[in-house]
Design a protein around this motif. Structure first.
Motif, PDB file in Angstrom:
ATOM      1  N   THR A 176       0.806  -1.216   0.000  1.00 32.72           N
ATOM      2  CA  THR A 176       0.000   0.000   0.000  1.00 32.72           C
ATOM      3  C   THR A 176       0.842   1.269   0.000  1.00 32.72           C
ATOM      4  O   THR A 176       0.546   2.224  -0.724  1.00 32.72           O
ATOM      5  CB  THR A 176      -0.914   0.007   1.238  1.00 32.72           C
TER       6      THR A 176
ATOM      7  N   TYR B  40      -7.336  -0.566   8.540  1.00 34.24           N
ATOM      8  CA  TYR B  40      -6.897  -0.732   7.159  1.00 34.24           C
ATOM      9  C   TYR B  40      -6.012  -1.964   6.931  1.00 34.24           C
ATOM     10  O   TYR B  40      -6.291  -2.753   6.019  1.00 34.24           O
ATOM     11  CB  TYR B  40      -6.196   0.534   6.635  1.00 34.24           C
ATOM     12  N   ASN B  44      -6.912  -4.784   4.193  1.00 32.46           N
ATOM     13  CA  ASN B  44      -5.963  -5.037   3.117  1.00 32.46           C
ATOM     14  C   ASN B  44      -5.555  -6.511   3.072  1.00 32.46           C
ATOM     15  O   ASN B  44      -5.472  -7.125   2.001  1.00 32.46           O
ATOM     16  CB  ASN B  44      -4.744  -4.126   3.326  1.00 32.46           C
ATOM     17  N   LYS B  48      -6.227  -9.081   0.052  1.00 31.53           N
ATOM     18  CA  LYS B  48      -5.167  -9.821  -0.630  1.00 31.53           C
ATOM     19  C   LYS B  48      -5.425 -11.321  -0.598  1.00 31.53           C
ATOM     20  O   LYS B  48      -5.091 -12.042  -1.544  1.00 31.53           O
ATOM     21  CB  LYS B  48      -3.813  -9.515   0.013  1.00 31.53           C
ATOM     22  N   ASN B  62      -6.135  -2.974  -2.651  1.00 33.15           N
ATOM     23  CA  ASN B  62      -6.175  -2.167  -1.442  1.00 33.15           C
ATOM     24  C   ASN B  62      -7.281  -2.626  -0.500  1.00 33.15           C
ATOM     25  O   ASN B  62      -7.054  -3.387   0.415  1.00 33.15           O
ATOM     26  CB  ASN B  62      -6.367  -0.694  -1.781  1.00 33.15           C
TER      27      ASN B  62
END
Lengths: 338, 299
Positions: A176, B40, B44, B48, B62
């Motif tokens: 990210t 987050y 994430n 993934k 993301n």
């Protein structure tokens, strides 16, 4: 042990940090209850409370074997250890291993790294839970407060292996952070290969993982502050900021002091497992700390005596730090761990 | 002022200044941001886990999975070693927690009794270990000496007492009303009776908290297993995961394609490892908050 006047006004809020406050002057009433009895001999105590003492047997045996025997095991820092020989070493070699690490340039590199990471953690990570707890305390909506707490506690319950995995993914070339850098047109960075990035990454991951959970004891301490104090302050015309400054902060001060002393005590043991999981030889120059060096020298290369000497040095610094912090805080702030 | 809602803290009785109202808004915004930043990495991770490798390598995953697939899940779940290690984690956690709770509860109860002679000594014996310890190598040699290597005992015994948990329990028991125990003693209960029939049933909240703290710690631990277990079929799942990470990003495969290819497998394994904690978390959260409060707040 400090004997405080039980009637002194500070004694009430100072009880708030009880979770980790180790030793306190006994409350007056137990003194009164015992007063008639005089001194109890061991024989009397054992006869009367033998069942209670049986509760102590296993835990005390545990502590002696698994905590105190290894302390004695530190003598191999001064003795030569032979594979297959005694865990306490076989012959005295004096300060041979101490001199060895004093002349070891790698030792001084990891020593500096340890100090820097420890200091960064103490200065940046330690105060944040206080700030977060104060912000939470100002929330009107109980539901939202609960929600924030639930979310921010969560990382504390993750295995360090998971945390390391997450950090490695976020900082990887396709992670990210590099996506954001790419989006704003900046150049991509291979974070885990650049020594200069290790410290910021370590500290941020530490914040992410510990800050929410760190608030729990402060929030507990906050609930013990008397609402009448706020009322009185408002009547005197104090605004929220002044109320926070003069009532809330002094109210959680004992908790802060206790946690600060404990943190100072673990100063040298900076996130051993996290560093071990995150680092690689390319970033040893900033990431390698005493405990990871000790792990490589001791467990991986089998130099037990040498790494014990390093470990003993580290532990003694920790002990000295915590004793000094305690002594200073007792003199300056008036509250201490013992 | 009949209108002041009793639920709110009395501070609201006086009208807030404009500055404070502005602060309140900023405060909510800041805390919302903190929550978003905290969540987050988890989102994430899940994204993934459900994405296909190509999108992860291209750096396009993301918040939402791209190229949705669950083939990696089936691949990881069909790995026998994963299941063996997962089962080990469950066994280690249950056994270690049982031992730890038994030791901590009895010890904390004994040292919370004011009449116990030598109480300060026993407290000191435990507390000193918070500040000074034998260190890695002496501990390692001790475990070897005891023959614990490559056995479950290396995992479940050496961490049986956490002094921090001990102190929480001790201060909880100290706040216990002595009248209850005295009454029970007069009715003929011995110390054991008082402990098992009176104290334990009334300590459910703090016990639940301790079980949670220990269980989570043992579930998550990896280092003792990494240090003392040499055979893959003894590993807990955390070591399985650690080896995945090390193979991909450690010294061996640094910067190579290994790191890229493994991203999906890693994410899946991580998701599967934290799953039990995430599922239980909402139910147990209310316990540990009250449990820590009970232990820490002097009433």
């Amino acid at each position: 042990m400090t004997i405080r006047d039980p009637l002194a006004p500070e004694s009430a809020p100072s009880e708030a940090g009880g979770a980790v406050a180790v030793e306190k002057p006994p409350p007056a009433r137990t003194g009164a209850r015992r007063a008639g009895g005089g001194k109890v001999t061991w024989r009397q105590a054992l006869r009367k409370d033998w069942r209670l003492y049986t509760f102590l047997v296993l835990p005390v045996v545990f502590l002696i074997i698994f905590r105190y025997v290894p302390m004695l095991g530190n003598v191999i820092a001064f003795r030569r250890f032979r594979p297959g020989g005694s865990m306490f070493g076989d012959e005295w070699v004096g300060l041979y291993y101490i001199e060895m690490f004093i002349n070891d340039p790698t030792f001084w590199r990891v020593f500096t790294n340890t100090l820097i990471l420890g200091a960064l953690t103490l200065i940046i990570v330690f105060p944040l839970p206080v700030v977060l707890a104060l912000l939470l305390n100002e929330l009107r909506s109980r539901k939202f407060k609960r929600f924030v707490q639930t979310v921010t506690y969560l990382p504390h319950f993750m295995s360090i292996v998971i945390v390391a995995g997450i950090v490695l993914q976020l900082t990887s070339l396709n992670g990210t952070i590099n996506q954001i850098l790419g989006a704003i047109g900046a150049e991509q960075i291979s974070f885990m290969q650049e020594p200069s990035w290790f410290r910021p990454i370590y500290v941020s991951s530490e914040i992410w993982q510990t800050v929410g959970w760190g608030t729990i004891l402060y929030l507990a301490a906050l609930t013990t502050i008397d609402d009448q104090l706020y009322e009185a302050a408002r009547i005197d015309g104090a605004n929220r900021w002044r109320q926070t400054w003069h009532i809330t902060l002094p109210g959680i001060r004992p908790t802060m002091v206790v946690l600060l002393i404990l943190n100072i005590g673990t100063f040298m043991a900076v996130g051993f497992e996290k560093v071990l999981l995150l680092y690689n030889p390319l970033i040893f120059s900033t990431a390698d700390v005493i405990s990871t060096y000790l792990y490589r020298v001791g467990i991986q290369s089998g130099s037990y005596s040498y790494s014990t000497a390093i470990g003993l040095f580290e532990a003694l610094i920790g002990l000295t730090l915590v004793m000094s912090a305690n002594a200073i805080s007792r003199r300056v702030v008036g509250s201490s761990l013992w | 002022m009949p209108d002041v809602s009793a639920v709110r803290r009395s501070t609201t009785a006086i009208k807030d200044t404009r500055g404070y109202r502005a602060f309140s808004v900023v405060n909510v915004v800041v805390l919302t941001l903190i929550c978003a930043l905290t969540l987050y990495p988890f989102i994430n991770l899940v994204a993934k886990a459900f994405s296909s490798e190509g999108f992860i390598i291209a750096g396009q995953v993301n918040l939402i999975p791209r190229g949705f697939n669950i083939t990696t899940f089936t691949a990881v779940l069909s790995d026998d070693m994963f299941w063996i290690n997962y089962k080990n984690t469950v066994i280690y956690t249950v056994v270690a927690t049982a031992i730890a709770i038994a030791m901590t509860t009895t010890f904390a109860y004994a040292i919370s009794r004011k009449e116990l002679k030598g109480r300060q000594f026993f407290i000191g014996l435990a507390v000193f270990t918070m500040f000074f310890s034998g260190g890695l190598i002496p501990n390692y040699l001790l475990i070897n000496e005891l023959g614990f290597k490559n056995t479950i005992w290396a995992i479940v015994i050496p961490n049986a007492i956490s002094v921090f948990n001990l102190l929480i329990m001790k201060s909880f028991f100290e706040n216990f009303p002595t009248e209850l125990e005295e009454a029970a003693a007069i009715d003929g209960l011995s110390t054991y009776g008082v402990f098992f029939r009176i104290v334990i049933p009334l300590s459910k909240a703090v016990l639940a908290t301790m079980v949670l703290f220990y269980a989570v710690a043992f579930w998550n631990s990896w280092f003792s297993a990494f240090l003392y277990l040499d055979r893959a079929e003894l590993y807990p799942v955390t070591v399985y995961l650690r080896n995945l990470l090390a193979a991909a990003t450690g010294t061996e495969g640094l910067g190579s394609d290994g790191a890229q290819i493994a991203a999906n497998v890693q994410s899946v394994t991580m998701v599967l490892t934290v799953l039990p904690i995430i599922c239980l978390y909402p139910f147990i959260q209310k316990y540990f908050v009250s449990g820590v409060m009970l232990g820490s707040v002097k009433g």
